[in-house]
Scaffold this active site. Structure first.
Site, PDB file in Angstrom:
ATOM      1  N   THR A 188       0.833  -1.217   0.000  1.00 51.44           N
ATOM      2  CA  THR A 188       0.000   0.000   0.000  1.00 51.44           C
ATOM      3  C   THR A 188       0.862   1.260   0.000  1.00 51.44           C
ATOM      4  O   THR A 188       0.572   2.238  -0.695  1.00 51.44           O
ATOM      5  CB  THR A 188      -0.909   0.055   1.248  1.00 51.44           C
ATOM      6  OG1 THR A 188      -1.539  -1.194   1.407  1.00 51.44           O
ATOM      7  CG2 THR A 188      -1.971   1.136   1.102  1.00 51.44           C
TER       8      THR A 188
ATOM      9  N   HIS B 203      -2.998  -2.620  -5.062  1.00 51.52           N
ATOM     10  CA  HIS B 203      -2.120  -3.694  -5.558  1.00 51.52           C
ATOM     11  C   HIS B 203      -2.949  -4.957  -5.669  1.00 51.52           C
ATOM     12  O   HIS B 203      -4.126  -4.953  -5.309  1.00 51.52           O
ATOM     13  CB  HIS B 203      -0.920  -3.901  -4.616  1.00 51.52           C
ATOM     14  CG  HIS B 203      -1.321  -3.996  -3.178  1.00 51.52           C
ATOM     15  ND1 HIS B 203      -1.934  -5.099  -2.654  1.00 51.52           N
ATOM     16  CD2 HIS B 203      -1.244  -3.092  -2.164  1.00 51.52           C
ATOM     17  CE1 HIS B 203      -2.200  -4.890  -1.372  1.00 51.52           C
ATOM     18  NE2 HIS B 203      -1.807  -3.678  -1.048  1.00 51.52           N
TER      19      HIS B 203
HETATM   20  C1  GP9 Z   1      -1.942  -0.938   6.400  1.00 52.05           C
HETATM   21  C2  GP9 Z   1      -2.695  -1.057   5.143  1.00 52.05           C
HETATM   22  C3  GP9 Z   1      -2.442  -2.350   4.469  1.00 52.05           C
HETATM   23  O1  GP9 Z   1      -2.021   0.297   6.987  1.00 52.05           O
HETATM   24  O2  GP9 Z   1      -2.438   0.028   4.333  1.00 52.05           O
HETATM   25  O3  GP9 Z   1      -1.146  -2.428   4.049  1.00 52.05           O
HETATM   26  P1  GP9 Z   1      -0.620  -3.503   3.007  1.00 52.05           P
HETATM   27  O4  GP9 Z   1      -0.324  -4.754   3.773  1.00 52.05           O
HETATM   28  O5  GP9 Z   1      -1.681  -3.728   1.975  1.00 52.05           O
HETATM   29  O6  GP9 Z   1       0.577  -2.883   2.432  1.00 52.05           O
HETATM   30 MN    MN Z   2      -2.751  -2.683   0.565  1.00 53.23          MN
END
Ligand code: GP9
Ligand code: MN
Length: 632
Positions: A296, A472
């Site tokens: 993310t 993603h």
């Molecule tokens: C965590 C959320 C998810 O704050 O943004 O993160 P990810 O595991 O998808 O990178």
């Molecule tokens: Mn994510």
């Protein structure tokens, strides 16, 4: 009693400090321990490091050994207490870069007294005890035999390694990805965490030291020639200025892939709301995520900077102190927009609290801004419906114009959802992950629908431009067999690359045009597009993406991934093979050479920019490299 008295002092000290560390983790910091396994790791790491450090003392002669024990006791206690004070103020742990930022520590200074609690006295009891025992010579300090020394080193190293192995099992790739400082502390312990932080900072600084700004000219030239859309190119669709004066809401749809759009599970649409919305929006159906380890956060990095994420670490973690010219900063400078982030997770997750400040966000409404109980949680945390609901309450108090980023959470791996919350029939395949994925995607779709309805009720809809993007992939390739059965086709490396498409939707209330755009695009193109929509023309920007609305022939013809794959208009390079992008058939590898070379060149330039922190050598007001190249 006599036998106890034979225990060497360094072991007594190691046990006392280890125990204290564990007690601080458990009762002083507010760490969330989710399983018995995590509890065990926490316990082991507290003692592992303490034992390892005190064991070094056996190599010293008697008097020095005592001194070593004194100093180690004091230093370790100091580190614990300093972190505790910092934690009480920032709910975070100390890092070298934050220590170097005087204002942070300064902030702490003023409120120091209020950060000291009466129970902190306990934290120096063991120090007193160790000093007392040492002076009384209650436990021996002596010159140890070679055999003993070797054994002690082996044992203490083994415990540290055991700790690291367990941590890796609990959180694969913990050190590469960093995730969250709380995760690091929970898994490898506070002292090892500081070692890790020191290592990252040092290696980052050394790369940065060798850069002097001279690298910049070549990159600037490349950007001007290759990336920037020609200013008078025929716009495919003219969106210049379309966002002028409007609020912009960007929603990161966690793990939503494009293949769920307009698809069904047992006759029911997976995303009925998004399917309707795209009819009344610009919908990009050939839009790729380009994230790597930082997931993310990488997507946020791409969006805000139009730079590529790093190949071996999460840039949010390792390069948050760099100079950037992020979207929030630009739109604030040029159009007076304030930028905000809404996300119900720990502020330090992906180091967001630090990076957001660097990028120019005004405020981050993190988990502390939401009120909820365990019952309101699904999977990773607060469910998306309540998240949006409470966010709008905050949003409506903000002054216009703003740029607001919402990051959803319910559709996060492993896509757990209670039956009572799932409104889509459970798909039946051998992959539980895939089966549940459809249900959690649907949940987020419903949350989005509710969000739009609330925005309308609150009178916030008309003046806002809504952008929704998948961050993603959600379904890991490990489940490709079942996914292939669902899609009705075998998933070859070519198909797998195409599955990296995520939905990207721009919804402009009151706009009379809407269509599906199939230009080859990706997350790298976000920033230039938003700037265009705001009518901001930057001569002085360095970026690797271009306006999403440009004619395909005015754009570069490749989308680069961080894992070596490249998508071109005609060919796709994946798993060491070249595929025809129409038939999906494997073709001769040379066909992919041009897009591969172009992508490699561009990725290298982007990495060079980040590793060398090159933007510090750039004068954004004048659009030129700072000649003196001191740049600080
Ligand atoms: C965590 C959320 C998810 O704050 O943004 O993160 P990810 O595991 O998808 O990178
Ligand atoms: Mn994510």
């Amino acid at each position: 009693m006599e036998r106890i008295k034979k225990i060497p002092l360094f072991i007594i000290a190691a046990v006392l400090i280890g125990l204290k560390t564990y007690i601080v983790y458990r009762f002083y910091f507010n760490l969330s321990i989710e399983s018995a396994f995590q509890e065990i790791i926490l316990f082991i790491n507290a003692f592992a490091f303490s034992f390892f450090v005190f064991a070094i003392g056996v190599w010293f002669k008697e008097r020095r050994q005592k001194k070593f024990i004194y100093i180690t006791t004091i230093v370790m206690t100091f580190i614990l207490i300093a972190n505790l004070m910092y934690y009480r103020n920032f709910t975070d742990f100390i890092t070298l870069p934050t220590l170097m930022q005087v204002n942070n520590v300064g902030d702490l200074g003023g409120s120091m007294i209020s950060l000291i609690h009466i129970e902190d006295l306990f934290l120096i009891l063991d120090v007193a005890l160790i000093f007392y025992l040492a002076r009384k010579e209650a436990f021996p300090v002596k010159t140890f035999s070679k055999l003993f020394k070797r054994r002690i080193v082996t044992v203490s190293l083994s415990v540290v390694i055991l700790n690291l192995v367990l941590a890796e099992i609990e959180r694969p790739m913990l050190f590469k990805r960093g995730f969250d400082r709380e995760y690091l502390v929970k898994n490898v312990g506070i002292f090892t965490f500081h070692g890790y932080d020191a290592f990252i900072t040092a290696s980052m600084q050394s790369k940065r030291l060798f850069a002097d700004g001279s690298e910049f000219n070549e990159i600037e030239e490349y950007v001007k020639e290759t990336v920037e859309d020609s200013k008078d190119a025929n716009q495919k669709i003219d969106i210049e200025n379309v966002a002028e004066g409007k609020n912009i809401v960007y929603i990161a749809a966690e793990s939503v892939q494009q293949f769920v759009i307009n698809r069904e599970v047992y006759g029911e649409e997976i995303t009925p709301f998004l399917n309707d919305l795209i009819e009344d929006s610009y919908y990009f159906d050939n839009f790729y995520h380009q994230t790597a380890l930082g997931k993310t956060s990488d997507h946020e990095f791409l969006l805000d900077n139009s730079l590529y994420p790093l190949p071996n670490s999460a840039a949010f973690f390792t390069h948050a102190q760099n100079e950037y010219y992020g979207l929030p900063e630009i739109i604030n400078n040029k159009r007076d927009y304030k930028s905000y982030v809404f996300h119900a997770n720990n502020a330090s997750f992906w180091n967001r609290n630090v990076m957001y400040e660097t990028l120019g966000y005004e405020e981050y409404f993190d988990i502390e801004s939401y009120e909820f109980t365990k019952e309101d949680e699904i999977g990773w945390g607060l469910n998306d419906k309540i998240f949006f609901d409470q966010s709008v309450d905050i949003l409506k108090e903000l002054d216009d114009p703003y740029y607001a980023k919402f990051i959803t959470l319910t559709n996060h791996f492993p896509f757990d959802i209670p039956e009572s919350e799932a409104n889509l029939p459970l798909y039946e395949s051998d992959s539980v992950t895939l089966n549940q994925y459809f249900q959690t995607v649907r949940y987020t779709d419903e949350a989005l629908e509710e969000f739009f309805a609330t925005m309308k009720e609150e009178g916030l809809y008309e003046d806002t431009i809504f952008i929704i993007g998948g961050d993603h992939y959600g379904v890991p390739s490990y489940h490709n067999e079942e996914l292939g059965e669902y899609l009705g086709e075998e998933i070859t490396p070519y198909e797998d690359a195409k599955l990296q498409r995520v939905p990207f939707i721009i919804h402009i209330p009151g706009h009379d045009d809407s269509r599906t755009i199939s230009t080859l695009t990706g997350q790298i193109d976000y920033k230039p597009t938003i700037l265009k929509m705001l009518g901001i023309e930057l001569d002085e920007d360095i970026r690797f993406g271009s306006n999403l609305f440009d004619q395909p022939e005015d754009r570069k013809d490749f989308i680069a991934f961080r894992d070596g794959r490249v998508i071109g208009n005609d060919y796709v390079y994946a798993a060491g093979m070249c595929y025809d992008n129409e038939s999906g058939e494997a073709v001769e590898e040379v066909n992919c050479d041009p897009i591969r070379e172009a992508a490699t060149k561009e990725l290298n330039y982007s990495d060079e920019m980040i590793y060398g922190d090159l933007l510090r050598f750039y004068d954004f007001d004048r659009g030129e490299v700072i000649e003196s190249a001191e740049g600080e």
